[in-house]
Design an enzyme around this catalytic site. Structure first.
Site, PDB file in Angstrom:
ATOM      1  N   LYS A  83       0.818  -1.146  -0.140  1.00 45.27           N
ATOM      2  CA  LYS A  83       0.116  -0.003   0.012  1.00 45.27           C
ATOM      3  C   LYS A  83       0.880   1.274  -0.143  1.00 45.27           C
ATOM      4  O   LYS A  83       1.863   1.386   0.759  1.00 45.27           O
ATOM      5  CB  LYS A  83      -1.074  -0.052   1.144  1.00 45.27           C
ATOM      6  CG  LYS A  83      -1.807  -0.972   1.403  1.00 45.27           C
ATOM      7  CD  LYS A  83      -2.690  -1.109   0.102  1.00 45.27           C
ATOM      8  CE  LYS A  83      -3.663  -2.425   0.091  1.00 45.27           C
ATOM      9  NZ  LYS A  83      -4.488  -2.399  -1.154  1.00 45.27           N
ATOM     10  N   ASP A 111      -0.343  -0.179  -4.575  1.00 44.61           N
ATOM     11  CA  ASP A 111      -1.636   0.339  -4.571  1.00 44.61           C
ATOM     12  C   ASP A 111      -1.859   1.349  -3.862  1.00 44.61           C
ATOM     13  O   ASP A 111      -1.774   1.416  -2.696  1.00 44.61           O
ATOM     14  CB  ASP A 111      -2.184  -1.016  -3.973  1.00 44.61           C
ATOM     15  CG  ASP A 111      -3.870  -0.637  -4.195  1.00 44.61           C
ATOM     16  OD1 ASP A 111      -4.599   0.184  -4.552  1.00 44.61           O
ATOM     17  OD2 ASP A 111      -4.719  -1.560  -3.739  1.00 44.61           O
ATOM     18  N   GLU A 120      -1.411   0.670  -8.710  1.00 45.66           N
ATOM     19  CA  GLU A 120      -2.915   0.328  -8.907  1.00 45.66           C
ATOM     20  C   GLU A 120      -3.651   1.550  -8.315  1.00 45.66           C
ATOM     21  O   GLU A 120      -3.369   2.054  -7.182  1.00 45.66           O
ATOM     22  CB  GLU A 120      -2.898  -0.917  -8.135  1.00 45.66           C
ATOM     23  CG  GLU A 120      -4.405  -1.357  -7.982  1.00 45.66           C
ATOM     24  CD  GLU A 120      -4.389  -2.703  -7.396  1.00 45.66           C
ATOM     25  OE1 GLU A 120      -5.361  -3.052  -6.572  1.00 45.66           O
ATOM     26  OE2 GLU A 120      -3.408  -3.535  -7.420  1.00 45.66           O
ATOM     27  N   GLU A 151     -11.170  -2.243  -9.537  1.00 43.88           N
ATOM     28  CA  GLU A 151     -11.844  -3.414  -8.623  1.00 43.88           C
ATOM     29  C   GLU A 151     -13.205  -3.173  -8.158  1.00 43.88           C
ATOM     30  O   GLU A 151     -13.894  -3.950  -7.907  1.00 43.88           O
ATOM     31  CB  GLU A 151     -10.650  -3.581  -7.536  1.00 43.88           C
ATOM     32  CG  GLU A 151     -10.649  -2.474  -6.462  1.00 43.88           C
ATOM     33  CD  GLU A 151      -9.620  -2.545  -5.222  1.00 43.88           C
ATOM     34  OE1 GLU A 151     -10.105  -2.426  -4.497  1.00 43.88           O
ATOM     35  OE2 GLU A 151      -8.327  -2.767  -5.813  1.00 43.88           O
ATOM     36  N   ASP A 172     -13.455  -7.482  -9.652  1.00 40.65           N
ATOM     37  CA  ASP A 172     -13.611  -8.371  -8.713  1.00 40.65           C
ATOM     38  C   ASP A 172     -14.889  -9.260  -9.010  1.00 40.65           C
ATOM     39  O   ASP A 172     -15.840  -8.412  -9.374  1.00 40.65           O
ATOM     40  CB  ASP A 172     -13.700  -7.550  -7.318  1.00 40.65           C
ATOM     41  CG  ASP A 172     -13.767  -8.417  -6.183  1.00 40.65           C
ATOM     42  OD1 ASP A 172     -14.529  -9.373  -6.098  1.00 40.65           O
ATOM     43  OD2 ASP A 172     -12.842  -8.020  -5.114  1.00 40.65           O
ATOM     44  N   HIS A 180      -9.086  -8.892  -9.437  1.00 36.03           N
ATOM     45  CA  HIS A 180      -8.941  -8.247  -7.977  1.00 36.03           C
ATOM     46  C   HIS A 180      -9.538  -9.380  -7.127  1.00 36.03           C
ATOM     47  O   HIS A 180     -10.388 -10.245  -7.239  1.00 36.03           O
ATOM     48  CB  HIS A 180      -9.499  -7.209  -7.691  1.00 36.03           C
ATOM     49  CG  HIS A 180      -9.560  -6.663  -6.183  1.00 36.03           C
ATOM     50  ND1 HIS A 180     -10.754  -7.035  -5.157  1.00 36.03           N
ATOM     51  CD2 HIS A 180      -8.703  -5.968  -5.406  1.00 36.03           C
ATOM     52  CE1 HIS A 180     -10.451  -6.313  -4.342  1.00 36.03           C
ATOM     53  NE2 HIS A 180      -9.211  -5.783  -4.348  1.00 36.03           N
ATOM     54  N   GLU A 236      -4.021 -12.684  -6.872  1.00 39.26           N
ATOM     55  CA  GLU A 236      -3.995 -11.678  -5.582  1.00 39.26           C
ATOM     56  C   GLU A 236      -4.201 -12.784  -4.557  1.00 39.26           C
ATOM     57  O   GLU A 236      -5.420 -13.139  -4.250  1.00 39.26           O
ATOM     58  CB  GLU A 236      -4.693 -10.775  -5.585  1.00 39.26           C
ATOM     59  CG  GLU A 236      -4.789  -9.773  -4.326  1.00 39.26           C
ATOM     60  CD  GLU A 236      -5.253  -8.529  -4.364  1.00 39.26           C
ATOM     61  OE1 GLU A 236      -5.195  -7.594  -3.729  1.00 39.26           O
ATOM     62  OE2 GLU A 236      -6.160  -8.331  -5.474  1.00 39.26           O
TER      63      GLU A 236
END
Length: 340
Positions: free
Chosen positions: A125, A153, A179, A205, A228, A255, A287
Site C-alpha cells: 500500500k 496500490d 494500482e 476493482e 472483482d 482483484h 492476488e
C-alpha cells in the site's frame, strides 16, 4: 471484513455457494430466481439486475455456477471453456501502514517473510505522499531483492497530479504496476496518468457490470484491468469484461479480497483467462490476501494455500469447496432468505 455469502438450494438436493458485496433484494429473488433452472443463469440475471446491483447479484450468479458444476459433475472452469493453467503464480497482498516510529522497518520485515516463503511477487500500500511512498517502496524493494515482482496500490488516494508525482518518485525501485491512483470513474485522469507514469497502470476493482468498464477500456486508460468477481457481476459479467479487455489489448488480472468462496470463484475464472501474446507472456498473477481474515482461512473445510509461489486451481465439481457451517454461523451477523 464484511461479505455477503449466498446459499442457493435446489429441489435436486444440490446446494450452491456464492459471494457478493451487497445483499440481494428478497422480493427480486422470489420473483426472478425461485423456481428457475440454474443453467439459465444469464437469462435470470438479465431479468433480475435492473432492480439489483451487480455487487449484490454477483453472489447469486456465482452460486448458480456452483450448482451447474455440481449437477454436471464438472469444475466450473470446464463450464467456462477449460482451464489454461492448473496452478497460478501468486502475489502476496499486504504491507499496509505501520504505526511504529519507523514504519519502514515493519514493512521490510513483512516483505522479507514473503520472499522467504517463495512468493514471486508482492503488492504494498502507498498513497501517503510522493516522498513517503518513495521511502516505503525503497524499504520493501531492499527487503525482497531485485528479482521479486513489486506492485503498489494507492487505493484511490490521489488526484492526477499527485499520482504522477508519486509514480515518478517510486519508479526507480522497479515497480511493476501502479494500482488505483484515483477513483476508477475518473477516466480522463487515468488517461493522463498512464501517459506520464513510467510503469503499468492498473485498476477497476470496485466497478460493477460491463458498462462500467467500457470507457476505461475503450480509451486504453489502463494497462491492467482488475475486476472483482464478487463486485462486477459474478462469472457471467466478468467473462464479458475480460473479452472487452482482450479486444482492446488490455490484460485482465482479477482483484481478490474476500472469503474462501470468492477465492475459489476467482481461481476458476482466472484459470481460463488466456495468456498474453508472445513467446514469453506476462505472468498471470493471482492476488493472495495475506492479512488476517478468518473468512478466507476458516470458512472452507480445506482452505486454499499458496505453496512454492503458486495456488492450485480446484478440480472438484462446482467451485470445489465445502463450507464449514459452524464457521459460517460464528461469523454471521445478518441472515436473510428469499422467503422473508
Amino acid at each position: 471484513r464484511a461479505v455477503c455469502v449466498v446459499e442457493v438450494e435446489t429441489d435436486a438436493g444440490i446446494v450452491g455457494w456464492g459471494e457478493g458485496s451487497d445483499l440481494p433484494d428478497t422480493a427480486l429473488m422470489r420473483q426472478h430466481v425461485i423456481g428457475r433452472d440454474p443453467f439459465e443463469a444469464e437469462a435470470i440475471g438479465r431479468n433480475a439486475t435492473p432492480g439489483c446491483s451487480q455487487a449484490a447479484w454477483s453472489g447469486v450468479d456465482i452460486a448458480l455456477y456452483d450448482i451447474m458444476g455440481k449437477a454436471a459433475h464438472r469444475p466450473v472452469h470446464q463450464l467456462l471453456g477449460g482451464r489454461m493453467r492448473e496452478k497460478i503464480p501468486v502475489y502476496a497482498s499486504g504491507l499496509f501502514l505501520y504505526s511504529a516510529d519507523d514504519p519502514t522497518e515493519g514493512l521490510a520485515k513483512e516483505a522479507a517473510s514473503y520472499a522467504a516463503a517463495g512468493f514471486p511477487a508482492v503488492k504494498m500500500k502507498i498513497g501517503f505522499g510522493a516522498r513517503t511512498d518513495a521511502a516505503r517502496v525503497a524499504a520493501v524493494r531492499a527487503a525482497v531483492g531485485p528479482d521479486i515482482v513489486l506492485a503498489v496500490d494507492a487505493n484511490c488516494a490521489y488526484d492526477a497530479a499527485t499520482a504522477i508525482a508519486s509514480a515518478r518518485a517510486v519508479a526507480e525501485h522497479d515497480v511493476y504496476w501502479y494500482e488505483e491512483p484515483v477513483p476508477p470513474t475518473e477516466v480522463e485522469a487515468y488517461v493522463e496518468i498512464r501517459r506520464a507514469a513510467p510503469m503499468q497502470l492498473a485498476g477497476g476493482e470496485g466497478l460493477e457490470g460491463l458498462l462500467a468498464f467500457r470507457d476505461l477500456l475503450s480509451k486504453r486508460a489502463l494497462d491492467i484491468v482488475q475486476p472483482d468477481i464478487s463486485i462486477a457481476g459474478g462469472f457471467t459479467e466478468c467473462r464479458k469484461v475480460a473479452a472487452l479487455a482482450e479486444a482492446h489489448g488490455v490484460r485482465t488480472l482479477p482483484h481478490m479480497w474476500g472469503s474462501s468462496i470468492r477465492l475459489a470463484a476467482t481461481l476458476h475464472w482466472q484459470a481460463v483467462l488466456p495468456d498474453g501474446p508472445g513467446l514469453y507472456p506476462e505472468p498471470c498473477l493471482f492476488e493472495f490476501d495475506m492479512t488476517e481474515n478468518g473468512l478466507r482461512t476458516e470458512l472452507a473445510r480445506e482452505p486454499f494455500v499458496a505453496q512454492d509461489g503458486y495456488v492450485q486451481v480446484p478440480n472438484a465439481p462446482g467451485l470445489g469447496l465445502e463450507i464449514d457451517r459452524s464457521t459460517l454461523a460464528r461469523y454471521t451477523v445478518i441472515t436473510q432468505t428469499a422467503e422473508e
